[in-house]
Design an enzyme around this catalytic site. Sequence first.
Site, PDB file in Angstrom:
ATOM      1  N   TRP A  99       4.774   9.620   3.946  1.00 52.05           N
ATOM      2  CA  TRP A  99       2.991  10.008   3.099  1.00 52.05           C
ATOM      3  C   TRP A  99       2.166  10.133   5.215  1.00 52.05           C
ATOM      4  CZ3 TRP A  99       2.886  13.905  -0.095  1.00 52.05           C
ATOM      5  CH2 TRP A  99       3.371  13.855  -1.035  1.00 52.05           C
ATOM      6  N   ASP A 166      -5.545   5.644   3.632  1.00 49.65           N
ATOM      7  CA  ASP A 166      -4.678   6.362   2.366  1.00 49.65           C
ATOM      8  C   ASP A 166      -4.629   5.511   1.038  1.00 49.65           C
ATOM      9  OD1 ASP A 166      -3.414   8.123   0.430  1.00 49.65           O
ATOM     10  OD2 ASP A 166      -1.895   8.601   2.207  1.00 49.65           O
ATOM     11  N   LYS A 190      -1.951   8.994  -9.644  1.00 48.65           N
ATOM     12  CA  LYS A 190      -1.020   7.732 -10.004  1.00 48.65           C
ATOM     13  C   LYS A 190      -1.937   6.490 -10.244  1.00 48.65           C
ATOM     14  CE  LYS A 190       1.179   9.525  -5.589  1.00 48.65           C
ATOM     15  NZ  LYS A 190       1.461  10.006  -4.892  1.00 48.65           N
TER      16      LYS A 190
HETATM   17  C1  LIG Z   1       1.192  10.791  -3.496  1.00 48.78           C
HETATM   18  C2  LIG Z   1       1.157  10.594  -2.254  1.00 48.78           C
HETATM   19  C3  LIG Z   1       0.425  11.694  -2.064  1.00 48.78           C
HETATM   20  C4  LIG Z   1       0.653  13.045  -1.831  1.00 48.78           C
HETATM   21  O1  LIG Z   1      -0.765  13.311  -3.519  1.00 48.78           O
HETATM   22  P1  LIG Z   1      -1.128  14.726  -2.929  1.00 48.78           P
HETATM   23  O2  LIG Z   1      -2.575  14.812  -4.109  1.00 48.78           O
HETATM   24  O3  LIG Z   1       0.184  15.031  -3.667  1.00 48.78           O
HETATM   25  O4  LIG Z   1      -1.331  15.491  -1.664  1.00 48.78           O
HETATM   26  C5  LIG Z   1       0.105  10.956  -0.088  1.00 48.78           C
HETATM   27  N1  LIG Z   1      -0.355   9.742  -0.598  1.00 48.78           N
HETATM   28  C6  LIG Z   1       0.184   8.607  -0.485  1.00 48.78           C
HETATM   29  C7  LIG Z   1       0.431   7.796  -0.331  1.00 48.78           C
HETATM   30  C8  LIG Z   1       0.934   8.959  -2.123  1.00 48.78           C
HETATM   31  O5  LIG Z   1       1.699   8.358  -2.946  1.00 48.78           O
END
Ligand SMILES: *Cc1c(COP(=O)(O)O)cnc(C)c1O
Length: 356
Positions: A99, A166, A190
């Site tokens: 990511w 993030d 999540k």
């Molecule tokens: C799942 C995830 C993403 C991607 O998220 P989307 O909503 O599918 O774009 C980005 N960063 C992390 C750390 C993730 O776990």
Amino acid sequence: MKKHNFSAGPSILSSYTIQHTAEGILDLNQSGLSVMEISHRSKDFMAIMDETQQLFKDLLDIPSGYSVLLLGGGASMQFCMIPYNLLNKKAAYLDTGTWANKAIKEAKIFGDVDVVASSKESTYSYIPRDYKVPADADYFHITTNNTIYGTEIKEDMDCAVNLVADMSSDIFSRPMDVSKYAMIYGGAQKNLAPAGVAFVIIKDEILGKVDRAIPTMLDYRTHIDKGSMFNTPPCVPIYAAMHTLRWYKELGGVNAMYKMNLEKAAILYDEIERNPLFVSGIGNEADRSIMNVTFVMKDEYKDKEADFLTFTSERGMSGLKGHRSVGGFRASIYNAMSKSSVEALVDAMKEFEKSI
Ligand SMILES: *Cc1c(COP(=O)(O)O)cnc(C)c1O
């Protein structure tokens, strides 16, 4: 029968969230209408948006001067919106996984990217600590929880430049000091809601400092000015998020979540250490995620990995297969995962050990 859902994302939601969301999908507040079929500018939906943003502020103790946005496009849209809005000349990124890499790729479109450190050479099995963030970077981007690899930055770091994080897979998992960040963002799927909405917590004063023109929809100021209502927001995921946040509040907020998460993670990591068949994917204990627990079978038992997955699936467990780039197993034990489900997995690990 309800399964033990260890999926990494979209992932387990509490039955509280699922039931209350289902009720509102059938009939919102006895209005005779579904939350899916009302105007986002209706009184009923405005109340949902307001409460959700307020719960973010209450639960995370967000200081004044920050805005909470609920936007479409997922976390991946933020990978481009961040440099679009914040990168003038140069940004610094910490490369801790897939990511982080995707975020780096987008930033490179907008300016210089200084990747201050990377653990790529060891399949991202640790969090780099030995690096310097250049003082002239417009911001420093980190991924606090690396969902795929099972590493986590568990402390709010001090940073001399704007810190952007993030937190897709660890938001609301622990108490945190929002004031140390210029921006925190993530996808909802999540720890919050079904996929379709991203949250952004942003310090207003960091905006308006880049020279380029920004398309209206990609400009954070648009969404701050319009209270995340510039266009139709993802109404149902926001409604579900509101219920998840109400549930967190009822349980005692992020302090209570943290306590439960530490306990669940300890139960599982202890068994991985004890059980002679398994080994943790993450050598340094300090780097081990309390949200995504990755582990593999020791070399001499490698041929048993498929059998173990079958064994756990026969016991009602789902989503334990590791990401294709890591292999082995990954147990995602987000906030909504109960201790009893983690115990069921530990029991299965013990039983499997006896069976071979
Ligand atoms: C799942 C995830 C993403 C991607 O998220 P989307 O909503 O599918 O774009 C980005 N960063 C992390 C750390 C993730 O776990």
